[in-house]
Design a protein around this motif. Structure first.
Motif, PDB file in Angstrom:
ATOM      1  N   ILE A 172       0.846  -1.196   0.000  1.00 10.78           N
ATOM      2  CA  ILE A 172       0.000   0.000   0.000  1.00 10.78           C
ATOM      3  C   ILE A 172       0.881   1.245   0.000  1.00 10.78           C
ATOM      4  CG2 ILE A 172      -1.661   1.344   1.352  1.00 10.78           C
ATOM      5  CD1 ILE A 172      -2.813  -1.389   2.305  1.00 10.78           C
ATOM      6  N   LYS A 173       1.919   1.225   0.828  1.00 14.29           N
ATOM      7  CA  LYS A 173       2.835   2.371   0.907  1.00 14.29           C
ATOM      8  C   LYS A 173       3.502   2.621  -0.441  1.00 14.29           C
ATOM      9  CE  LYS A 173       6.851   4.009   3.480  1.00 14.29           C
ATOM     10  NZ  LYS A 173       7.786   3.711   4.572  1.00 14.29           N
ATOM     11  N   GLN A 174       3.954   1.571  -1.096  1.00  6.73           N
ATOM     12  CA  GLN A 174       4.595   1.720  -2.410  1.00  6.73           C
ATOM     13  C   GLN A 174       3.621   2.290  -3.439  1.00  6.73           C
ATOM     14  OE1 GLN A 174       5.976  -2.315  -2.946  1.00  6.73           O
ATOM     15  NE2 GLN A 174       8.086  -1.742  -2.481  1.00  6.73           N
ATOM     16  N   ALA A 175       2.399   1.809  -3.421  1.00  2.00           N
ATOM     17  CA  ALA A 175       1.404   2.289  -4.383  1.00  2.00           C
ATOM     18  C   ALA A 175       1.094   3.771  -4.158  1.00  2.00           C
ATOM     19  CB  ALA A 175       0.127   1.466  -4.279  1.00  2.00           C
ATOM     20  N   LEU A 176       1.009   4.174  -2.889  1.00  2.00           N
ATOM     21  CA  LEU A 176       0.752   5.588  -2.589  1.00  2.00           C
ATOM     22  C   LEU A 176       1.949   6.457  -2.977  1.00  2.00           C
ATOM     23  CD1 LEU A 176      -1.161   5.279   0.790  1.00  2.00           C
ATOM     24  CD2 LEU A 176      -2.073   6.143  -1.361  1.00  2.00           C
ATOM     25  N   LYS A 177       3.161   5.964  -2.755  1.00  2.00           N
ATOM     26  CA  LYS A 177       4.356   6.707  -3.182  1.00  2.00           C
ATOM     27  C   LYS A 177       4.365   6.872  -4.698  1.00  2.00           C
ATOM     28  CE  LYS A 177       7.879   5.977   0.330  1.00  2.00           C
ATOM     29  NZ  LYS A 177       8.372   7.328   0.461  1.00  2.00           N
ATOM     30  N   PHE A 178       3.959   5.826  -5.408  1.00  2.00           N
ATOM     31  CA  PHE A 178       3.898   5.876  -6.861  1.00  2.00           C
ATOM     32  C   PHE A 178       2.921   6.949  -7.328  1.00  2.00           C
ATOM     33  CE2 PHE A 178       2.213   4.314 -10.965  1.00  2.00           C
ATOM     34  CZ  PHE A 178       3.400   4.304 -11.693  1.00  2.00           C
ATOM     35  N   LYS A 179       1.871   7.172  -6.542  1.00  2.00           N
ATOM     36  CA  LYS A 179       0.883   8.201  -6.863  1.00  2.00           C
ATOM     37  C   LYS A 179       1.293   9.568  -6.318  1.00  2.00           C
ATOM     38  CE  LYS A 179      -3.007   5.065  -7.319  1.00  2.00           C
ATOM     39  NZ  LYS A 179      -3.362   5.369  -8.700  1.00  2.00           N
ATOM     40  N   LYS A 180       2.508   9.648  -5.810  1.00  2.00           N
ATOM     41  CA  LYS A 180       3.117  10.897  -5.304  1.00  2.00           C
ATOM     42  C   LYS A 180       2.341  11.519  -4.151  1.00  2.00           C
ATOM     43  CE  LYS A 180       5.694  11.713  -9.412  1.00  2.00           C
ATOM     44  NZ  LYS A 180       5.796  12.275 -10.694  1.00  2.00           N
ATOM     45  N   VAL A 181       1.856  10.674  -3.258  1.00  2.00           N
ATOM     46  CA  VAL A 181       1.198  11.142  -2.041  1.00  2.00           C
ATOM     47  C   VAL A 181       2.302  11.425  -1.022  1.00  2.00           C
ATOM     48  CG1 VAL A 181      -0.373  10.475  -0.177  1.00  2.00           C
ATOM     49  CG2 VAL A 181      -0.887   9.820  -2.520  1.00  2.00           C
TER      50      VAL A 181
ATOM     51  N   TYR B 266       5.270 -15.720  -0.235  1.00  2.00           N
ATOM     52  CA  TYR B 266       3.960 -15.350  -0.768  1.00  2.00           C
ATOM     53  C   TYR B 266       3.391 -14.146  -0.004  1.00  2.00           C
ATOM     54  CZ  TYR B 266      -0.980 -15.444  -1.888  1.00  2.00           C
ATOM     55  OH  TYR B 266      -2.254 -15.078  -2.264  1.00  2.00           O
ATOM     56  N   ALA B 267       3.423 -14.243   1.321  1.00  2.00           N
ATOM     57  CA  ALA B 267       2.869 -13.154   2.142  1.00  2.00           C
ATOM     58  C   ALA B 267       3.648 -11.858   1.934  1.00  2.00           C
ATOM     59  CB  ALA B 267       2.870 -13.548   3.611  1.00  2.00           C
ATOM     60  N   MET B 268       4.953 -11.975   1.805  1.00  2.00           N
ATOM     61  CA  MET B 268       5.760 -10.770   1.593  1.00  2.00           C
ATOM     62  C   MET B 268       5.507 -10.176   0.205  1.00  2.00           C
ATOM     63  SD  MET B 268       9.205 -11.915   3.622  1.00  2.00           S
ATOM     64  CE  MET B 268      10.211 -10.578   3.040  1.00  2.00           C
ATOM     65  N   SER B 269       5.212 -11.023  -0.772  1.00  2.00           N
ATOM     66  CA  SER B 269       4.891 -10.500  -2.105  1.00  2.00           C
ATOM     67  C   SER B 269       3.553  -9.760  -2.096  1.00  2.00           C
ATOM     68  CB  SER B 269       4.859 -11.629  -3.134  1.00  2.00           C
ATOM     69  OG  SER B 269       3.680 -12.396  -3.005  1.00  2.00           O
ATOM     70  N   ARG B 270       2.722 -10.046  -1.121  1.00  2.00           N
ATOM     71  CA  ARG B 270       1.443  -9.356  -0.971  1.00  2.00           C
ATOM     72  C   ARG B 270       1.603  -8.065  -0.152  1.00  2.00           C
ATOM     73  NH1 ARG B 270      -2.342 -10.324  -3.989  1.00  2.00           N
ATOM     74  NH2 ARG B 270      -3.894  -9.991  -2.407  1.00  2.00           N
ATOM     75  N   GLY B 271       2.834  -7.774   0.290  1.00  2.00           N
ATOM     76  CA  GLY B 271       3.093  -6.508   0.962  1.00  2.00           C
ATOM     77  C   GLY B 271       3.096  -6.569   2.474  1.00  2.00           C
ATOM     78  N   PHE B 272       3.129  -7.758   3.045  1.00  2.00           N
ATOM     79  CA  PHE B 272       3.179  -7.875   4.500  1.00  2.00           C
ATOM     80  C   PHE B 272       4.632  -7.870   4.971  1.00  2.00           C
ATOM     81  CE2 PHE B 272      -1.031  -9.375   3.483  1.00  2.00           C
ATOM     82  CZ  PHE B 272      -1.807  -8.897   4.521  1.00  2.00           C
ATOM     83  N   GLU B 273       4.863  -7.338   6.155  1.00  2.00           N
ATOM     84  CA  GLU B 273       6.206  -7.208   6.702  1.00  2.00           C
ATOM     85  C   GLU B 273       6.752  -8.579   7.087  1.00  2.00           C
ATOM     86  OE1 GLU B 273       3.447  -5.679   7.588  1.00  2.00           O
ATOM     87  OE2 GLU B 273       3.785  -3.575   8.037  1.00  2.00           O
ATOM     88  N   GLY B 274       8.041  -8.789   6.823  1.00  2.00           N
ATOM     89  CA  GLY B 274       8.680 -10.084   7.042  1.00  2.00           C
ATOM     90  C   GLY B 274       8.604 -10.578   8.469  1.00  2.00           C
ATOM     91  N   ASP B 275       8.846  -9.702   9.449  1.00  2.00           N
ATOM     92  CA  ASP B 275       8.829 -10.128  10.854  1.00  2.00           C
ATOM     93  C   ASP B 275       7.426 -10.539  11.297  1.00  2.00           C
ATOM     94  OD1 ASP B 275       8.078  -7.457  10.546  1.00  2.00           O
ATOM     95  OD2 ASP B 275       8.793  -6.861  12.533  1.00  2.00           O
ATOM     96  N   ILE B 276       6.425  -9.810  10.847  1.00  2.00           N
ATOM     97  CA  ILE B 276       5.043 -10.148  11.202  1.00  2.00           C
ATOM     98  C   ILE B 276       4.651 -11.480  10.553  1.00  2.00           C
ATOM     99  CG2 ILE B 276       2.620  -9.443  10.943  1.00  2.00           C
ATOM    100  CD1 ILE B 276       3.592  -6.536  11.114  1.00  2.00           C
ATOM    101  N   VAL B 277       5.080 -11.678   9.316  1.00  2.00           N
ATOM    102  CA  VAL B 277       4.779 -12.927   8.604  1.00  2.00           C
ATOM    103  C   VAL B 277       5.427 -14.106   9.325  1.00  2.00           C
ATOM    104  CG1 VAL B 277       5.133 -14.209   6.449  1.00  2.00           C
ATOM    105  CG2 VAL B 277       4.497 -11.796   6.364  1.00  2.00           C
ATOM    106  N   ALA B 278       6.698 -13.948   9.702  1.00  2.00           N
ATOM    107  CA  ALA B 278       7.426 -15.041  10.381  1.00  2.00           C
ATOM    108  C   ALA B 278       6.743 -15.395  11.702  1.00  2.00           C
ATOM    109  CB  ALA B 278       8.868 -14.629  10.607  1.00  2.00           C
ATOM    110  N   ASP B 279       6.364 -14.389  12.471  1.00  2.00           N
ATOM    111  CA  ASP B 279       5.677 -14.636  13.745  1.00  2.00           C
ATOM    112  C   ASP B 279       4.345 -15.341  13.533  1.00  2.00           C
ATOM    113  OD1 ASP B 279       7.738 -13.416  15.106  1.00  2.00           O
ATOM    114  OD2 ASP B 279       6.696 -11.505  15.379  1.00  2.00           O
ATOM    115  N   THR B 280       3.601 -14.917  12.529  1.00  2.00           N
ATOM    116  CA  THR B 280       2.292 -15.506  12.251  1.00  2.00           C
ATOM    117  C   THR B 280       2.437 -16.964  11.819  1.00  2.00           C
ATOM    118  OG1 THR B 280       1.490 -13.322  11.583  1.00  2.00           O
ATOM    119  CG2 THR B 280       0.160 -15.209  10.937  1.00  2.00           C
ATOM    120  N   ILE B 281       3.429 -17.238  10.974  1.00  2.00           N
ATOM    121  CA  ILE B 281       3.642 -18.617  10.528  1.00  2.00           C
ATOM    122  C   ILE B 281       3.994 -19.526  11.701  1.00  2.00           C
ATOM    123  CG2 ILE B 281       5.217 -20.107   9.200  1.00  2.00           C
ATOM    124  CD1 ILE B 281       5.204 -17.949   7.021  1.00  2.00           C
TER     125      ILE B 281
END
Length: 161
Positions: A85-94, A141-156
């Motif tokens: 989401i952050k990358q997409a908003l940066k791309f839109k120059k927000v 997969y989760a990181m490619s969807r834009g989730f943070e690595g540490d949160i993904v690792a903890d959730t897994i």
């Protein structure tokens, strides 16, 4: 013989403003999206900036409102993580300040629940049997969807398979 039809260029700022108001009323837009559209229509730079400021004054254009709506909708409808989401908003120059505000509108518990659900759904389709390779594939997969690595690792680690 194909005849190429070129779109009619708008040079009158009043017509441009009316079209831009309609364009902004249809859905929330970033300033840069509207600016690009105005240039595509053929308006002159001084007219474009005047139209942008008029749209802001009349509340047709509001970057903060756009950023918050964009973040919520991409999270709820597409299951995007904060990074994407952050990358997409940066791309839109927000601006960064508005990006941070928009990301704060995403509820933390809902974020975790979405990530967990997405991982469980993906785990059902992963054919890898070896534990570490399976976890790696799920994490990628989760990181490619834009989730943070540490949160993904903890959730897994915490999911009951």
């Amino acid at each position: 013989m194909d005849v190429e039809i070129k779109p009619v260029k708008i040079t009158d700022p009043k017509v441009g403003l009316a079209k831009a108001e309609h364009y902004c009323a249809y859905q929330e837009r970033a300033q840069q999206e509207v600016r690009n559209k105005l240039y595509d229509w053929g308006l002159y730079p001084k007219d474009v900036e005047q139209i942008i400021s008029t749209l802001i004054e009349n509340n047709f254009l509001n970057e903060e409102r756009f950023a918050k709506t964009f973040a919520k909708s991409k999270f709820n409808q597409k299951g995007w993580g904060r990074i994407k989401i952050k990358q997409a908003l940066k791309f839109k120059k927000v601006p960064d300040v508005l990006i941070r505000k928009a990301l704060l509108t995403i509820d933390g518990d809902e974020y975790q629940a979405t990530l967990k659900h997405m991982l469980q759904k993906k785990a059902a389709t992963v054919t890898e049997k070896e534990g570490f390779k399976r976890q790696y594939k799920l994490q990628q997969y989760a990181m490619s969807r834009g989730f943070e690595g540490d949160i993904v690792a903890d959730t897994i680690k915490n999911i009951e398979w």
